[in-house]
Design an enzyme around this catalytic site. Structure first.
Site, mmCIF file in Angstrom:
data_model
loop_
_atom_site.group_PDB
_atom_site.id
_atom_site.type_symbol
_atom_site.label_atom_id
_atom_site.label_comp_id
_atom_site.label_asym_id
_atom_site.label_seq_id
_atom_site.Cartn_x
_atom_site.Cartn_y
_atom_site.Cartn_z
ATOM 1 N N ARG A 72 -20.105 -67.761 14.510
ATOM 2 C CA ARG A 72 -20.292 -66.308 14.409
ATOM 3 C C ARG A 72 -19.283 -65.560 15.287
ATOM 4 O O ARG A 72 -18.966 -64.408 15.046
ATOM 5 C CB ARG A 72 -21.729 -65.914 14.754
ATOM 6 C CG ARG A 72 -21.972 -64.425 14.596
ATOM 7 C CD ARG A 72 -23.438 -64.003 14.574
ATOM 8 N NE ARG A 72 -24.317 -64.796 15.374
ATOM 9 C CZ ARG A 72 -24.313 -64.837 16.713
ATOM 10 N NH1 ARG A 72 -23.461 -64.088 17.385
ATOM 11 N NH2 ARG A 72 -25.149 -65.610 17.370
ATOM 12 N N TYR A 128 -15.463 -44.768 -1.196
ATOM 13 C CA TYR A 128 -16.262 -45.797 -1.876
ATOM 14 C C TYR A 128 -17.753 -45.480 -1.675
ATOM 15 O O TYR A 128 -18.172 -45.076 -0.595
ATOM 16 C CB TYR A 128 -15.890 -47.150 -1.266
ATOM 17 C CG TYR A 128 -16.650 -48.314 -1.828
ATOM 18 C CD1 TYR A 128 -16.404 -48.768 -3.108
ATOM 19 C CD2 TYR A 128 -17.612 -48.970 -1.066
ATOM 20 C CE1 TYR A 128 -17.097 -49.854 -3.626
ATOM 21 C CE2 TYR A 128 -18.304 -50.054 -1.571
ATOM 22 C CZ TYR A 128 -18.052 -50.489 -2.852
ATOM 23 O OH TYR A 128 -18.736 -51.557 -3.358
HETATM 24 C C1 LIG Z 1 -15.486 -52.771 -2.706
HETATM 25 C C2 LIG Z 1 -15.016 -51.789 -1.712
HETATM 26 C C3 LIG Z 1 -15.556 -51.748 -0.420
HETATM 27 C C4 LIG Z 1 -16.670 -52.671 0.008
HETATM 28 O O1 LIG Z 1 -16.268 -54.002 -0.035
HETATM 29 P P1 LIG Z 1 -17.303 -55.226 -0.221
HETATM 30 O O2 LIG Z 1 -16.431 -56.418 -0.033
HETATM 31 O O3 LIG Z 1 -17.892 -55.101 -1.585
HETATM 32 O O4 LIG Z 1 -18.331 -55.062 0.836
HETATM 33 C C5 LIG Z 1 -15.067 -50.820 0.471
HETATM 34 N N1 LIG Z 1 -14.095 -49.965 0.115
HETATM 35 C C6 LIG Z 1 -13.542 -49.968 -1.117
HETATM 36 C C7 LIG Z 1 -12.465 -49.007 -1.443
HETATM 37 C C8 LIG Z 1 -13.977 -50.882 -2.074
HETATM 38 O O5 LIG Z 1 -13.447 -50.875 -3.296
#
Ligand SMILES: *Cc1c(COP(=O)(O)O)cnc(C)c1O
Length: 401
Positions: free
Chosen positions: A59, A112
């Site tokens: 971790r 996002y």
């Molecule tokens: C998918 C995405 C995230 C989150 O990523 P995960 O790996 O799904 O947790 C954050 N920012 C953007 C722009 C994304 O496309």
């Protein structure tokens, strides 16, 4: 003792040491060990005090994460990057590692979806205030700064409308006001843009998407320009348990070997598919930063050079019924709310990423029921053109239903 010699074998044989080898494997070994065996308490001290390199507990760090981090560092022009268990874990590390109650975070208003939720709903529970402004306007961002603003979090190219942030203006603003600038570079990738070279303090990735590229590993990445920020970021990752699985890191390392080739091909496909879609009857509009009709084309050209990316969006008439026909009309194109896969994927923001918004909220962003986002893959472009032509025709009620 004869009795002991005759005892049945225990339930598990002793672990044997890893075989010594004068040569090394060409491919990185997968190291799933949770814990590392130290030679002595003194040796452990040396490790924890930074006098010797080594691992103690997965971790807190493991070799597969470090190998992958170094690969992404080299693309981003960063050092000491940290791989996390997901892209959202990387966003979480930035916030949990560097902010405290009473601070304010200014987010881009088209972040996002999960990042929006984290800022809007979760940070306020921890006493961290948040608000949002339009990053295509540095003036709008400046007007939203507060005395307590400690961090700005934006993406270079927004999802799904592909608007391009005023990076130069916002970087200047952040520097002048002493605010940390965090850039989620997932969409743009270091092939399109390197945030740290443009004045950002933090670069964040969902490695899950384009960098790993095969939709089989969930990972994130964060790096800071200032080496002094590494310790609080690494501590947040280890303490909140946001660290990654060795197997996912190992898969992503393999995926990264072909990142540049995949991205180059997918980007060329995206430009060609955008032009093809724009010429199809029934397509109302196409959004691709590389097209002269994109509202931010000039800024995209200045900021990204000819690297306009692998994402495009388009809109057809006819509401939800036409959207259903479009998806069914292209069964070879996976209808899946992700991006960055080797294969082209199609998503429908109104029923997925933006379903939480009201219809008016979506309309304000230009996201109708006929609006689709395409993450373009590396397939043969002629096949893609034919698939999308069939899909658009199906949406209009032509051809097979
Ligand atoms: C998918 C995405 C995230 C989150 O990523 P995960 O790996 O799904 O947790 C954050 N920012 C953007 C722009 C994304 O496309």
């Amino acid at each position: 003792m004869p009795a002991r010699r005759n005892a049945p074998p225990g339930p598990a044989p002793r672990r044997t040491p890893w075989p010594a080898s004068a040569s090394r494997p060409l491919v990185s070994p997968l190291q799933p060990s949770v814990v590392y065996v130290a030679e002595s308490p003194d040796a452990l001290d040396a490790q924890y005090e930074g006098r010797a390199a080594g691992y103690a507990y997965a971790r807190e760090g493991h070799p597969n994460a470090d190998v992958l981090a170094a690969m992404i560092d080299s693309l981003e022009g960063a050092s000491g990057g940290i791989v996390t268990g997901s892209g959202m874990a990387a966003v979480g590390v930035a916030l949990l590692g560097l902010l405290k109650a009473g601070d304010h975070v200014l987010g881009g208003d088209q972040l996002y979806g999960r990042s929006l939720r984290l800022l809007r709903e979760d940070l306020p529970r921890l006493g961290i205030a948040t608000s949002f402004a339009d990053p295509t306007s540095a003036e709008a961002m400046a007007a939203a700064l507060r005395p307590a603003t400690r961090m700005i979090l934006i993406e270079v190219v927004s999802n799904p409308t592909l608007r391009v942030a005023d990076m130069a203006g916002i970087a200047r603003l952040a520097r002048d006001r002493g605010v940390l600038l965090a850039i989620d570079n997932t969409f743009t990738t270091p092939r399109g843009f390197r945030p740290l070279a443009h004045g950002a303090d933090l670069v964040i990735h969902s490695v899950t998407k384009l960098l790993a590229g095969h939709s089989d590993a969930t990972l994130g990445y964060i790096a800071a320009a200032d080496p002094a920020l590494r310790a609080p970021l690494a501590a947040a990752a280890a303490t909140w348990g946001l660290t990654p699985s060795p197997f996912d890191c190992w898969l992503a390392e393999r995926g990264m070997q072909s990142f540049a080739l995949r991205h180059e091909r997918a980007e060329a496909n995206a430009a060609a598919l955008a032009d093809h879609l724009a010429g199809l009857p029934g397509v109302r509009r196409v959004l691709y930063p590389g097209r002269a009709d994109h509202p931010d084309h000039a800024r995209a050209r200045a900021l990204l050079g000819a690297r306009f990316g692998t994402m495009l969006s388009f809109e057809v008439a006819g509401g939800r019924a036409a959207a259903n026909r479009l998806v069914r009309g292209a069964p070879q194109i996976a209808f899946a709310p992700t991006l960055g896969d080797v294969a082209t994927t199609l998503s429908h923001p109104a029923s997925s990423s933006h379903r939480g918004l009201s219809a008016e909220g979506r309309a304000g962003l230009g996201i109708s029921e006929g609006f689709f986002r395409v993450s373009v893959g590396i397939e043969d472009i002629d096949l893609l053109k034919a698939d999308f032509a069939a899909a658009v025709a199906a949406a209009a009620g032509q051809g097979a239903p």
